[in-house]
Motif scaffolding. Structure first.
Motif, PDB file in Angstrom:
ATOM      1  N   ARG A   1      22.487  12.062 -40.888  1.00 17.40           N
ATOM      2  CA  ARG A   1      22.904  10.732 -41.324  1.00 17.40           C
ATOM      3  C   ARG A   1      22.532   9.683 -40.275  1.00 17.40           C
ATOM      4  O   ARG A   1      22.065   8.597 -40.611  1.00 17.40           O
ATOM      5  CB  ARG A   1      24.405  10.716 -41.569  1.00 17.40           C
ATOM      6  CG  ARG A   1      24.909   9.392 -42.065  1.00 17.40           C
ATOM      7  CD  ARG A   1      26.363   9.466 -42.382  1.00 17.40           C
ATOM      8  NE  ARG A   1      26.562  10.544 -43.353  1.00 17.40           N
ATOM      9  CZ  ARG A   1      27.532  10.573 -44.232  1.00 17.40           C
ATOM     10  NH1 ARG A   1      28.406   9.604 -44.266  1.00 17.40           N
ATOM     11  NH2 ARG A   1      27.646  11.579 -45.066  1.00 17.40           N
ATOM     12  N   THR A   2      22.702  10.010 -39.015  1.00 19.32           N
ATOM     13  CA  THR A   2      22.370   9.073 -37.934  1.00 19.32           C
ATOM     14  C   THR A   2      20.878   8.755 -37.929  1.00 19.32           C
ATOM     15  O   THR A   2      20.482   7.599 -37.773  1.00 19.32           O
ATOM     16  CB  THR A   2      22.790   9.659 -36.575  1.00 19.32           C
ATOM     17  OG1 THR A   2      24.182   9.951 -36.616  1.00 19.32           O
ATOM     18  CG2 THR A   2      22.495   8.707 -35.443  1.00 19.32           C
ATOM     19  N   VAL A   3      20.056   9.760 -38.104  1.00 14.16           N
ATOM     20  CA  VAL A   3      18.605   9.550 -38.112  1.00 14.16           C
ATOM     21  C   VAL A   3      18.214   8.670 -39.294  1.00 14.16           C
ATOM     22  O   VAL A   3      17.390   7.759 -39.153  1.00 14.16           O
ATOM     23  CB  VAL A   3      17.854  10.900 -38.145  1.00 14.16           C
ATOM     24  CG1 VAL A   3      16.380  10.701 -38.418  1.00 14.16           C
ATOM     25  CG2 VAL A   3      18.046  11.642 -36.838  1.00 14.16           C
ATOM     26  N   LEU A   4      18.798   8.905 -40.463  1.00 16.26           N
ATOM     27  CA  LEU A   4      18.478   8.084 -41.630  1.00 16.26           C
ATOM     28  C   LEU A   4      18.921   6.631 -41.433  1.00 16.26           C
ATOM     29  O   LEU A   4      18.209   5.698 -41.818  1.00 16.26           O
ATOM     30  CB  LEU A   4      19.134   8.672 -42.883  1.00 16.26           C
ATOM     31  CG  LEU A   4      18.524   9.977 -43.393  1.00 16.26           C
ATOM     32  CD1 LEU A   4      19.328  10.516 -44.568  1.00 16.26           C
ATOM     33  CD2 LEU A   4      17.077   9.763 -43.799  1.00 16.26           C
ATOM     34  N   GLU A   5      20.083   6.433 -40.842  1.00 17.74           N
ATOM     35  CA  GLU A   5      20.555   5.064 -40.590  1.00 17.74           C
ATOM     36  C   GLU A   5      19.632   4.334 -39.616  1.00 17.74           C
ATOM     37  O   GLU A   5      19.307   3.158 -39.813  1.00 17.74           O
ATOM     38  CB  GLU A   5      21.982   5.088 -40.042  1.00 17.74           C
ATOM     39  CG  GLU A   5      23.016   5.478 -41.075  1.00 17.74           C
ATOM     40  CD  GLU A   5      24.409   5.625 -40.475  1.00 17.74           C
ATOM     41  OE1 GLU A   5      24.572   5.354 -39.266  1.00 17.74           O
ATOM     42  OE2 GLU A   5      25.314   6.013 -41.223  1.00 17.74           O
ATOM     43  N   GLN A   6      19.206   5.026 -38.570  1.00 17.29           N
ATOM     44  CA  GLN A   6      18.314   4.387 -37.603  1.00 17.29           C
ATOM     45  C   GLN A   6      16.956   4.097 -38.213  1.00 17.29           C
ATOM     46  O   GLN A   6      16.363   3.050 -37.962  1.00 17.29           O
ATOM     47  CB  GLN A   6      18.169   5.273 -36.364  1.00 17.29           C
ATOM     48  CG  GLN A   6      19.428   5.325 -35.530  1.00 17.29           C
ATOM     49  CD  GLN A   6      19.280   6.239 -34.325  1.00 17.29           C
ATOM     50  OE1 GLN A   6      18.270   6.903 -34.162  1.00 17.29           O
ATOM     51  NE2 GLN A   6      20.292   6.248 -33.477  1.00 17.29           N
TER      52      GLN A   6
ATOM     53  N   SER B   1      17.233   1.062 -40.359  1.00 20.73           N
ATOM     54  CA  SER B   1      17.347  -0.137 -39.531  1.00 20.73           C
ATOM     55  C   SER B   1      15.995  -0.568 -38.992  1.00 20.73           C
ATOM     56  O   SER B   1      15.653  -1.759 -39.006  1.00 20.73           O
ATOM     57  CB  SER B   1      18.294   0.114 -38.349  1.00 20.73           C
ATOM     58  OG  SER B   1      19.589   0.382 -38.811  1.00 20.73           O
ATOM     59  N   VAL B   2      15.198   0.368 -38.555  1.00 23.04           N
ATOM     60  CA  VAL B   2      13.858   0.064 -38.045  1.00 23.04           C
ATOM     61  C   VAL B   2      12.989  -0.480 -39.185  1.00 23.04           C
ATOM     62  O   VAL B   2      12.262  -1.460 -39.018  1.00 23.04           O
ATOM     63  CB  VAL B   2      13.210   1.305 -37.402  1.00 23.04           C
ATOM     64  CG1 VAL B   2      11.738   1.078 -37.107  1.00 23.04           C
ATOM     65  CG2 VAL B   2      13.947   1.681 -36.135  1.00 23.04           C
ATOM     66  N   ALA B   3      13.087   0.135 -40.351  1.00 18.78           N
ATOM     67  CA  ALA B   3      12.308  -0.341 -41.499  1.00 18.78           C
ATOM     68  C   ALA B   3      12.725  -1.763 -41.870  1.00 18.78           C
ATOM     69  O   ALA B   3      11.877  -2.599 -42.232  1.00 18.78           O
ATOM     70  CB  ALA B   3      12.497   0.603 -42.679  1.00 18.78           C
ATOM     71  N   GLY B   4      14.011  -2.064 -41.778  1.00 18.18           N
ATOM     72  CA  GLY B   4      14.481  -3.413 -42.065  1.00 18.18           C
ATOM     73  C   GLY B   4      13.962  -4.433 -41.060  1.00 18.18           C
ATOM     74  O   GLY B   4      13.601  -5.561 -41.422  1.00 18.18           O
ATOM     75  N   MET B   5      13.905  -4.053 -39.790  1.00 16.77           N
ATOM     76  CA  MET B   5      13.390  -4.968 -38.766  1.00 16.77           C
ATOM     77  C   MET B   5      11.886  -5.205 -38.953  1.00 16.77           C
ATOM     78  O   MET B   5      11.377  -6.284 -38.657  1.00 16.77           O
ATOM     79  CB  MET B   5      13.652  -4.413 -37.367  1.00 16.77           C
ATOM     80  CG  MET B   5      15.100  -4.480 -36.971  1.00 16.77           C
ATOM     81  SD  MET B   5      15.426  -4.111 -35.226  1.00 16.77           S
ATOM     82  CE  MET B   5      14.383  -2.743 -34.859  1.00 16.77           C
ATOM     83  N   LEU B   6      11.177  -4.200 -39.427  1.00 16.55           N
ATOM     84  CA  LEU B   6       9.748  -4.350 -39.638  1.00 16.55           C
ATOM     85  C   LEU B   6       9.421  -5.091 -40.925  1.00 16.55           C
ATOM     86  O   LEU B   6       8.282  -5.433 -41.179  1.00 16.55           O
ATOM     87  CB  LEU B   6       9.072  -2.978 -39.654  1.00 16.55           C
ATOM     88  CG  LEU B   6       9.102  -2.202 -38.334  1.00 16.55           C
ATOM     89  CD1 LEU B   6       8.511  -0.813 -38.529  1.00 16.55           C
ATOM     90  CD2 LEU B   6       8.349  -2.954 -37.264  1.00 16.55           C
ATOM     91  N   GLY B   7      10.434  -5.298 -41.762  1.00 14.72           N
ATOM     92  CA  GLY B   7      10.239  -6.047 -43.000  1.00 14.72           C
ATOM     93  C   GLY B   7       9.758  -5.188 -44.149  1.00 14.72           C
ATOM     94  O   GLY B   7       9.201  -5.692 -45.117  1.00 14.72           O
TER      95      GLY B   7
END
Length: 69
Positions: free
Chosen positions: A54-59, A62-68
Motif C-alpha cells: 500500500r505504501t509503494v502504491l501511495e508513493q 503521488s509521484v505520478a500526480g507531481m509529474l502531471g
C-alpha cells in the motif's frame, strides 16, 4: 583482527558436495541468483503483510500526480 576470508574448511568437515543443496558452488557458496530466488518470496510476503504494498502504491501515485500524469 585476523583475516579469515581466505580460510577453507578442513578436509572431512562440512557437508559433502552432493548434499550441499542446489546452486551451491564447490567452495560452499551459493550463486547470487539462487540466493535471491530463495529470499525474495519471503521478503515479498512479509512486505505485503506489513503494509509495504500500500505504501509503494501511495508513493507511486503521488509521484505520478507531481509529474502531471
Amino acid at each position: 583482527m585476523a583475516h579469515t576470508a581466505g580460510r577453507t574448511a578442513p578436509a572431512g568437515k562440512g557437508k559433502p558436495t552432493a548434499l550441499a543443496g542446489p546452486g551451491t558452488r564447490p567452495g560452499g557458496r551459493r550463486h547470487p541468483l539462487v540466493a535471491a530466488a530463495m529470499v525474495l518470496p519471503l521478503a515479498l510476503l512479509l512486505g505485503l503483510v506489513s503494509g509495504w504494498g500500500r505504501t509503494v502504491l501511495e508513493q507511486a501515485s503521488s509521484v505520478a500526480g507531481m509529474l502531471g500524469s
